[in-house]
Scaffold this motif. Structure first.
Motif, PDB file in Angstrom:
ATOM      1  N   ALA A   1       0.908  -1.234  -0.131  1.00 31.86           N
ATOM      2  CA  ALA A   1       0.055   0.044  -0.009  1.00 31.86           C
ATOM      3  C   ALA A   1       0.956   1.384   0.053  1.00 31.86           C
ATOM      4  N   GLU A   2       2.007   1.277   0.833  1.00 29.65           N
ATOM      5  CA  GLU A   2       2.768   2.518   0.638  1.00 29.65           C
ATOM      6  C   GLU A   2       3.404   2.972  -0.462  1.00 29.65           C
ATOM      7  N   ASN A   3       3.644   1.699  -1.183  1.00 28.95           N
ATOM      8  CA  ASN A   3       4.560   1.791  -2.548  1.00 28.95           C
ATOM      9  C   ASN A   3       3.865   2.044  -3.801  1.00 28.95           C
ATOM     10  N   VAL A   4       2.590   1.949  -3.698  1.00 30.01           N
ATOM     11  CA  VAL A   4       1.507   2.083  -5.016  1.00 30.01           C
ATOM     12  C   VAL A   4       1.794   3.622  -5.559  1.00 30.01           C
ATOM     13  N   GLU A   5       1.723   4.525  -4.638  1.00 33.96           N
ATOM     14  CA  GLU A   5       1.710   6.009  -5.035  1.00 33.96           C
ATOM     15  C   GLU A   5       3.113   6.282  -5.730  1.00 33.96           C
TER      16      GLU A   5
END
Length: 349
Positions: A32-36
């Motif tokens: 989740a923290e890497n998607v953006e």
């Protein structure tokens, strides 16, 4: 958003990219923290790309906020960012296959979703694939930003074993950053944990001369936790045994089982013949000898292996003649709206 430095080894400005469409496939699990930052990095790397491209983000049954982040950012960036959501965690190979099934490009690039691979390497790898008429360009993490004992050393051992067994000499089988010619990779179906052996599988449908490796940038993980551990090495050994069998005997499994059966049966027959000679010509008692039981067991095992070979041949024919089945189930996606275009990001001329 991006804190990673831009690598110096990019595509030169005077390089003329051949015409094609490119799909970038990204399997993700609890990232989740890497998607953006990953999507921002991809768009930064592809800002001056001269050909149509798209991104296919595959959520592999994540239990965190990854699916919501993918949907939110896909809506933010536009229809060239596609989301594929698997109903549960099918592991990386099936997620990669799901992304390739959804990809529409003539060239397909795969990349990990943890920001350790760098999207800035993709244009250079695509350029080499097309200008050198290759079918696969494999990333080589020459300067890996990971621990020696738990990651790099087991990886080197695994790479050496895989290269020796498969005959495809590469220095880094485990790098997810790869660029494929679409019509070639679509002729291979990925199951189990076959993603580690994709170059070897591809060598069954093309020549190893059309497979090359390219030094790529490797970053240390910034967000999230690694999904790999030392146990992966043992799984690689088991997968390698299957890989060896499948590459050598996929279309003739009867030769594998039958060969073992003939050897075992011949040993059993020799032992029984020897004991029969002792009984017939020398009158020796052979009823309580361990060799008698050994000979019978070897003969029976040989017959069973030959029988298994016949059954395996029949199953192989069914396998090759039947329609292929999928290794995953994905949630249905809504079709693009009328105002969303054809789903490609096209550079302004």
């Amino acid at each position: 958003m991006n804190v990673l430095p831009i690598p110096a080894s990019g595509l030169s400005e005077d390089a003329v990219m051949p015409e094609h469409t490119l799909s970038i496939v990204v399997p993700m699990y609890n990232e989740a923290e890497n998607v953006e930052p990953l999507l921002a990095r991809i768009h930064q790397a592809m800002e001056h790309y001269s050909q149509p491209w798209e991104v296919v983000l595959v959520d592999d049954g994540s239990t965190d906020a990854t699916p919501g982040e993918i949907k939110r950012l896909a809506a933010h960036y536009g229809p060239h960012v596609h989301a594929v959501e698997l109903v549960r965690n099918y592991k990386q190979t099936a997620a990669m296959q799901a992304g390739m099934d959804a990809a529409r490009g003539e060239v397909i690039a795969t990349i990990d979703g943890d920001l350790q691979n760098d999207p800035f390497d993709i244009p250079r790898m695509v350029y080499r694939l097309l200008t050198e008429d290759l079918d696969l360009v494999v990333g080589w993490r020459k300067d890996r930003q990971e621990g020696l004992l738990m990651r790099r050393l087991p990886s080197r051992i695994a790479n050496s074993l895989i290269a020796r067994v498969t005959g495809v000499r590469l220095k880094d089988y485990g790098c997810s950053l790869k660029v494929y010619r679409g019509n070639v990779i679509r002729s291979v179906r990925l199951y189990g944990e076959m993603h580690r052996f994709i170059p070897a599988w591809l060598a069954t449908v093309t020549t190893p001369r059309r497979i090359a490796q390219e030094v790529v940038t490797h970053h240390a993980r910034i967000h999230g936790q690694s999904k790999y551990g030392i146990s992966r090495t043992f799984r690689v050994v088991l997968d390698l045994v299957f890989m060896y069998f499948f590459m050598r005997y996929r279309t003739r499994p009867g030769h594998f089982f039958g060969g073992i059966g003939i050897v075992l049966g011949a040993l059993g027959a020799l032992i029984l013949t020897y004991l029969f000679g002792l009984k017939l010509f020398f009158g020796q008692d052979i009823g309580t000898r361990p060799m008698l039981f050994t000979g019978f067991f070897l003969l029976i095992a040989g017959v069973q292996m030959v029988t298994s070979g016949v059954l395996a041949e029949m199953l192989a024919r069914v396998y090759h003649e039947a329609n292929g089945s999928s290794a995953y189930v994905a949630r249905p996606q809504s079709a693009p709206g009328e105002n969303e275009g054809d789903g490609w990001y096209r550079p302004s001329r």
